[in-house]
Write an enzyme that holds these catalytic residues in place. Structure first.
Site, PDB file in Angstrom:
ATOM      1  N   GLY A 183      -0.325  -2.707   0.112  1.00  0.00           N
ATOM      2  CA  GLY A 183      -0.618  -4.111   0.445  1.00  0.00           C
ATOM      3  C   GLY A 183      -1.812  -4.556  -0.389  1.00  0.00           C
TER       4      GLY A 183
ATOM      5  CG  PHE B 155      -7.961  -6.073  -0.719  1.00  0.00           C
ATOM      6  CD1 PHE B 155      -7.804  -7.108   0.177  1.00  0.00           C
ATOM      7  CD2 PHE B 155      -8.462  -6.364  -1.978  1.00  0.00           C
ATOM      8  CE1 PHE B 155      -8.163  -8.400  -0.149  1.00  0.00           C
ATOM      9  CE2 PHE B 155      -8.828  -7.653  -2.317  1.00  0.00           C
ATOM     10  CZ  PHE B 155      -8.678  -8.674  -1.405  1.00  0.00           C
TER      11      PHE B 155
ATOM     12  CB  ILE C  39       1.212  -0.111   4.240  1.00  0.00           C
ATOM     13  CG1 ILE C  39       0.811  -1.397   3.524  1.00  0.00           C
ATOM     14  CG2 ILE C  39       1.591  -0.354   5.706  1.00  0.00           C
ATOM     15  CD1 ILE C  39      -0.192  -2.260   4.240  1.00  0.00           C
TER      16      ILE C  39
ATOM     17  CG  ASP D  68       0.854 -12.922  -3.023  1.00  0.00           C
ATOM     18  OD1 ASP D  68       0.541 -11.713  -2.972  1.00  0.00           O
ATOM     19  OD2 ASP D  68       1.591 -13.390  -3.918  1.00  0.00           O
TER      20      ASP D  68
HETATM   21  C1  LIG Z   1       9.610   1.937   1.776  1.00  0.00           C
HETATM   22  N1  LIG Z   1       8.801   1.222   2.709  1.00  0.00           N
HETATM   23  C2  LIG Z   1       9.335   0.557   3.719  1.00  0.00           C
HETATM   24  O1  LIG Z   1      10.532   0.554   3.931  1.00  0.00           O
HETATM   25  C3  LIG Z   1       8.390  -0.156   4.633  1.00  0.00           C
HETATM   26  C4  LIG Z   1       8.417  -0.102   6.035  1.00  0.00           C
HETATM   27  C5  LIG Z   1       9.394   0.663   6.899  1.00  0.00           C
HETATM   28  N2  LIG Z   1       7.419  -0.895   6.520  1.00  0.00           N
HETATM   29  C6  LIG Z   1       6.735  -1.440   5.459  1.00  0.00           C
HETATM   30  C7  LIG Z   1       5.601  -2.321   5.511  1.00  0.00           C
HETATM   31  C8  LIG Z   1       4.913  -2.778   6.641  1.00  0.00           C
HETATM   32  C9  LIG Z   1       5.131  -2.515   8.029  1.00  0.00           C
HETATM   33  O2  LIG Z   1       6.003  -1.775   8.513  1.00  0.00           O
HETATM   34  N3  LIG Z   1       4.208  -3.190   8.756  1.00  0.00           N
HETATM   35  C10 LIG Z   1       3.365  -3.890   7.926  1.00  0.00           C
HETATM   36  C11 LIG Z   1       2.267  -4.727   8.228  1.00  0.00           C
HETATM   37  C12 LIG Z   1       1.570  -5.330   7.175  1.00  0.00           C
HETATM   38  C13 LIG Z   1       1.984  -5.109   5.852  1.00  0.00           C
HETATM   39 CL1  LIG Z   1       1.098  -5.867   4.557  1.00  0.00          CL
HETATM   40  C14 LIG Z   1       3.072  -4.273   5.554  1.00  0.00           C
HETATM   41  C15 LIG Z   1       3.761  -3.667   6.612  1.00  0.00           C
HETATM   42  C16 LIG Z   1       7.340  -0.994   4.257  1.00  0.00           C
HETATM   43  C17 LIG Z   1       6.880  -1.387   2.878  1.00  0.00           C
END
Ligand SMILES: CNC(=O)c1c(C)[nH]c(/C=C2\C(=O)Nc3ccc(Cl)cc32)c1C
Length: 285
Positions: A13, A15, A18, A147
């Protein structure tokens, strides 16, 4: 931070990275943004503080829910605990369609668009929820996301889309006050940013138009190999048609949001009124 059991890293994310975590008290799965503030300059630390104060104000089913924050002074880390979105981000969904040679159905696109629009309406015209104990009474606040892009929209466990990563966002005290500097993804940069570097609610609408176009065409409306050429294409506002499988109504909403003159772009309220409720009938809450 011993309250949370660290699990795998799931993304990056603004800065920081995650990480998926498990809350030890009840086993709830959450997402933790991990930020090493040693590497941050004064401006970035101010922006992080702005992100936190914005996250405290927002409480909406289509906005990633904020839970907690911790500062680890020994390791110079800041942790922001937020809602876990098991479906990942829209960017991955678009990449999967491209890889498989498939397109999102029009119904899915209207469903996605309606939810992101509700989230953005809450940012632009909502009332602060002051969930973090600040003593200001509920007042109208304007939050610019700044963004909006597929990487910052996530699919929650409730199968609802969630607007996330307010790491570049700005809270405006005056409705017409501009955020003076532009940041964010150049592909979705609006014409007014190229000419005047001023950002307001209509710049978020431009980015939303770019996102809706990309859900249809599986690529951004403006692309170039260099930023100067990209800037020229954006300034003309000329877009290729979306695939003929989609309705004129969908294309017309995209064109309205991608008007070069920001005054000609609709507000979130005008867009909500333009949407025929039947478009969302398959997913009515
Ligand atoms: C491969 N990654 C994913 O499938 C993924 C999953 C299962 N969750 C996320 C991202 C977030 C997520 O699950 N909760 C979040 C809260 C804030 C921000 Cl900036 C990002 C997230 C991601 C990028």
């Amino acid at each position: 931070m011993e309250q949370y059991e660290p699990l795998e890293i799931i993304g990056t994310g603004s800065f920081g990275l995650i990480r998926k975590v498990r809350r030890k008290t009840d086993g709830k799965i959450l997402a933790r943004k991990e930020i090493d503030y040693r590497r941050m300059n004064e401006k970035e630390r101010n922006q992080l503080s702005a992100e936190f104060s914005i996250l405290c104000e927002l409480d909406h089913p289509n906005i990633v829910r904020y839970y907690d924050r911790h500062v680890d002074k020994i390791n110079c880390m800041i942790y922001i605990i937020m809602e876990y979105c098991e479906g990942g981000d829209l960017s991955s969904i678009i990449k999967k369609c491209k890889k498989e040679g498939t397109f999102l159905s029009e119904n899915t696109i209207w469903h996605f668009f309606t939810q992101i629009l509700r989230a953005l309406h809450e940012c632009h015209y909502g009332y602060g929820k002051n969930k973090c104990g600040s003593n200001h009474s509920q007042q109208h606040i304007t939050i610019l996301h700044r963004d909006i892009k597929p990487d910052n929209v996530f699919l929650g466990s409730d199968n609802k889309l969630k607007l996330g990563d307010f790491g570049l966002s700005r809270k405006l005290n005056l409705d017409r006050e501009f955020a003076q500097t532009y940041v964010g993804t150049p592909f979705y940069m609006s014409p007014e940013l190229i000419t005047e570097s001023l950002y307001d609610v209509k710049s978020d609408i431009w980015s939303l138009g770019c996102l809706l176009y990309e859900l249809c065409a599986l690529q951004p409306p403006f692309q170039a190999k260099s930023q100067p050429v990209l800037a020229i294409k954006i300034s003309t506002g000329t877009i290729s048609p979306i695939p003929s499988r989609y309705s004129d109504e969908l294309y017309n909403i995209i064109k309205a949001m991608l008007m070069v003159d920001p005054n000609k772009r609709p507000t979130t309220m005008e867009l909500i009124k333009m949407l025929n409720p039947n478009k969302d009938i398959a997913y009515r809450e």
